[in-house]
Design an enzyme around this catalytic site. Structure first.
Site, short mmCIF file in Angstrom:
data_model
loop_
_atom_site.label_atom_id
_atom_site.label_comp_id
_atom_site.label_asym_id
_atom_site.label_seq_id
_atom_site.Cartn_x
_atom_site.Cartn_y
_atom_site.Cartn_z
N THR A 12 76.57 26.32 58.21
CA THR A 12 77.32 27.22 59.10
C THR A 12 76.61 27.45 60.43
OG1 THR A 12 78.34 28.37 57.26
CG2 THR A 12 78.23 29.59 59.30
N ASP A 56 77.89 20.03 55.55
CA ASP A 56 78.05 21.31 54.88
C ASP A 56 77.18 21.18 53.63
OD1 ASP A 56 79.11 23.25 52.92
OD2 ASP A 56 80.67 23.60 54.40
N SER A 58 77.40 22.14 50.78
CA SER A 58 78.08 21.89 49.51
C SER A 58 78.13 20.40 49.21
CB SER A 58 79.50 22.47 49.55
OG SER A 58 79.40 23.86 49.76
N ASP A 89 74.86 27.65 51.15
CA ASP A 89 75.47 27.47 49.81
C ASP A 89 74.50 26.86 48.80
OD1 ASP A 89 77.79 28.59 50.72
OD2 ASP A 89 78.91 26.71 50.87
N THR A 274 68.18 32.45 31.10
CA THR A 274 69.12 33.54 30.88
C THR A 274 70.20 33.60 31.96
OG1 THR A 274 69.39 35.94 30.75
CG2 THR A 274 67.49 35.16 31.99
N CYS A 276 71.29 36.36 32.90
CA CYS A 276 70.97 37.55 33.69
C CYS A 276 70.25 37.13 34.96
CB CYS A 276 70.05 38.48 32.90
SG CYS A 276 70.77 39.11 31.40
N1 ASN Z 1 79.32 26.23 53.62
C1 ASN Z 1 78.14 26.58 54.38
C2 ASN Z 1 77.03 25.64 53.94
O1 ASN Z 1 76.39 25.88 52.95
C3 ASN Z 1 77.79 28.01 54.17
C4 ASN Z 1 76.73 28.55 55.09
O2 ASN Z 1 75.89 27.85 55.61
N2 ASN Z 1 76.68 29.87 55.29
O3 ASN Z 1 76.82 24.63 54.57
#
Ligand code: ASN
Length: 341
Positions: A12, A56, A58, A89, A274, A276
């Site tokens: 981001t 990104d 992800s 992420d 866990t 948690c």
């Molecule tokens: N989707 C973005 C990423 O991980 C989220 C971020 O950077 N805040 O690249």
């Protein structure tokens, strides 16, 4: 003057809003450079290695971790520290993976990013990048202050393999439930040196073999036999992170125990962590975890999921005899876990 390499992977921090797709997409490092003239006033000699195209996070993959480790290895002697700009992420996964791959690290590798793009008025990117740079450049008695892979975000510096993205909305996106922050930034940056890993005596060793034949089995009341068996019967499977309840407890139905035992007997390493956010697995504390120990499940102690899954990839990538691999997973390698029992 400290010399820092900024590695821009995407996230981001460098994104813009695409009018056509109505979504945020990553763009080049120039967007960051243009919005952050302060970088040139810091008294730090910095260079930039930018991914083309930026991603990104992800889309992060183990191959990219290998690439990142290689970029650092090739330039290790030339720089005093490294700042990796990364999407939030999967930042904790990358930080965890790099911590295992970079053995005997004696320089800071600080990951940071932001929740709002750097071009936005209320962006958190500027503070995150500037302070990450300052931390990477800080020395004490000729030694770097932080010889570790860390995440700096929203005024806190966390050990990377202890961190977790827990909030998709707050600027405070990360926490480290089982280990204190290594530094907190206010008017001054206050380092907690007692929590920082000691400087290594041996030279850097970069491990570039990761084995992705791993998966996760997160249990819940009502999980079905077919779901468990499908997970454990993935072809080529070598390692499973078993996400359990409380102190590492799981259901005791005979079919569940049998399925796990069968996988373990076939050589699959099953590591218990866990569900948690805080606290640790204590195998054998309750009857509902005693049997796990008996069938050969090993303890992930207080590791985060991010640390456990990347550690499995790293350890399995070493091609060690099974008993050595299990021992390695249960002991702290880079400060990622605390053994209580
Ligand atoms: N989707 C973005 C990423 O991980 C989220 C971020 O950077 N805040 O690249």
């Amino acid at each position: 003057m400290s010399k820092i390499l900024i590695i821009y992977t995407g996230g981001t921090v460098g994104m813009i809003y695409d009018e056509k797709t109505k979504a945020l997409r990553p763009i080049g490092f120039n967007e960051i450079r243009n919005n952050l003239p302060e970088l040139y006033r810091m008294g730090i000699d910095f260079y930039v290695y930018a991914f083309n195209p930026p991603i990104d996070s992800s889309d992060m993959q183990p191959e990219v971790w290998v690439e990142l480790a290689g970029i650092i290895e090739d330039r290790y002697e030339r720089y005093d520290g490294f700042v990796i700009l990364h999407g939030s992420d999967t930042m904790s996964f990358t930080a965890s993976a790099l911590s295992f791959m970079l053995e005997n690290l004696s320089k800071p590798v600080i990951l940071t990013g932001s929740q709002l793009p750097i071009g936005k008025i209320r962006t958190d990117a500027k503070e995150n990048i500037i302070t990450a740079m300052e931390i990477a450049a800080t020395r004490l008695n000729g030694h770097v202050m932080i010889p570790e892979v860390c995440i700096y975000f929203d005024f806190s510096l966390f050990r990377g393999n202890r961190s977790k993205k827990y909030n998709a909305e707050k600027f405070e996106a990360f926490y480290s439930m089982n280990y204190p922050p290594l530094a907190e930034a206010g008017i001054d940056i206050k380092y907690k040196r007692q929590f920082v890993l000691p400087h290594p005596v041996k030279p850097l060793v970069v491990h570039k073999h990761l084995d992705d034949n791993v998966t996760v089995l997160k249990i819940f009341p009502g999980i079905t036999r077919k779901a468990v068996e499908a997970t454990l019967n993935v072809p080529g499977l070598k390692g499973v992170v078993l996400e359990t309840f409380g102190n590492g407890n799981a259901n005791t139905q005979p079919w569940f125990i049998e399925s796990l035992k069968k996988a373990i007997d076939q050589g699959v390493i099953v590591v218990d962590i866990t569900q948690c956010d805080g606290g640790s697995v204590e195998l054998g504390k309750y009857e509902t975890s005693q049997y796990l120990k008996e069938i050969g499940v090993i303890s992930g102690h207080d590791m985060t999921f991010e640390a456990a899954i990347t550690k499995l990839m790293f350890v399995l990538g070493q091609d060690l005899p099974p008993e050595d691999a299990k021992r390695m997973i249960e002991m702290p390698l880079r400060g990622e876990l605390t053994v209580n029992d």
